[in-house]
Design a protein around this motif. Sequence first.
Motif, PDB file in Angstrom:
ATOM      1  N   ALA A 231     -62.589 -46.634-104.006  1.00 27.86           N
ATOM      2  CA  ALA A 231     -61.434 -47.499-103.761  1.00 27.86           C
ATOM      3  C   ALA A 231     -60.963 -47.300-102.333  1.00 27.86           C
ATOM      4  CB  ALA A 231     -60.302 -47.169-104.743  1.00 27.86           C
ATOM      5  N   ARG A 232     -60.231 -48.275-101.817  1.00 24.77           N
ATOM      6  CA  ARG A 232     -59.685 -48.200-100.472  1.00 24.77           C
ATOM      7  C   ARG A 232     -58.335 -48.892-100.451  1.00 24.77           C
ATOM      8  NH1 ARG A 232     -63.382 -52.815 -97.311  1.00 24.77           N
ATOM      9  NH2 ARG A 232     -62.485 -54.573 -98.481  1.00 24.77           N
ATOM     10  N   ILE A 233     -57.511 -48.491 -99.461  1.00 25.29           N
ATOM     11  CA  ILE A 233     -56.208 -49.120 -99.263  1.00 25.29           C
ATOM     12  C   ILE A 233     -55.990 -49.233 -97.763  1.00 25.29           C
ATOM     13  CG2 ILE A 233     -55.046 -46.856 -99.509  1.00 25.29           C
ATOM     14  CD1 ILE A 233     -52.637 -48.407-100.679  1.00 25.29           C
ATOM     15  N   ASP A 234     -55.572 -50.419 -97.301  1.00 25.90           N
ATOM     16  CA  ASP A 234     -55.413 -50.587 -95.861  1.00 25.90           C
ATOM     17  C   ASP A 234     -53.955 -50.453 -95.444  1.00 25.90           C
ATOM     18  OD1 ASP A 234     -55.768 -54.253 -95.689  1.00 25.90           O
ATOM     19  OD2 ASP A 234     -54.092 -52.989 -96.311  1.00 25.90           O
ATOM     20  N   ARG A 235     -53.694 -50.673 -94.176  1.00 26.17           N
ATOM     21  CA  ARG A 235     -52.358 -50.470 -93.622  1.00 26.17           C
ATOM     22  C   ARG A 235     -51.317 -51.373 -94.274  1.00 26.17           C
ATOM     23  NH1 ARG A 235     -53.679 -53.565 -87.881  1.00 26.17           N
ATOM     24  NH2 ARG A 235     -53.476 -55.678 -88.741  1.00 26.17           N
ATOM     25  N   ASP A 236     -51.767 -52.517 -94.799  1.00 25.69           N
ATOM     26  CA  ASP A 236     -50.862 -53.471 -95.431  1.00 25.69           C
ATOM     27  C   ASP A 236     -50.719 -53.213 -96.929  1.00 25.69           C
ATOM     28  OD1 ASP A 236     -52.380 -55.885 -93.275  1.00 25.69           O
ATOM     29  OD2 ASP A 236     -50.469 -54.842 -92.983  1.00 25.69           O
ATOM     30  N   GLY A 237     -51.355 -52.173 -97.419  1.00 27.71           N
ATOM     31  CA  GLY A 237     -51.260 -51.857 -98.842  1.00 27.71           C
ATOM     32  C   GLY A 237     -52.217 -52.628 -99.719  1.00 27.71           C
TER      33      GLY A 237
END
Length: 126
Positions: free
Chosen positions: A49-55
């Motif tokens: 899984a991944r999460i970016d700066r914008d959520g």
Amino acid sequence: QVQLVESGGDSVQAGGSLRLSCLVSGVTIRSSCMAWFRRPPGKEREGVARIDRDGITTHANSVKGRFTISRDSAKNTLYLEMLSLKPEDTAMYYCATTRFGGGLCPSLLSGAFTDWGQGTQVTVSS
């Protein structure tokens, strides 16, 4: 210096749950792409899984609906909530980040993640 320290791994029975944590220093996770990977015994590492700066989050098909990536910006800590665990979830789990991309996430299939933790072991028995 970027440091990532995972914790929360354990041995559980199938159907159980765990929450992994990754305490991060040297980078602000709310401005970064953060991800979880795993390496099952005898197999290649795979993205979870991944999460970016914008959520915005992405989960691998194999864990979709069971695992959830999240972050606590105040604690600069990344989490992976794992429900309905299966024996095939047995693996060493790693958190990772990348110094490139300005907080946007590369593909979990890429080799673009630059910093890694030491890992935490999850074992699921049937």
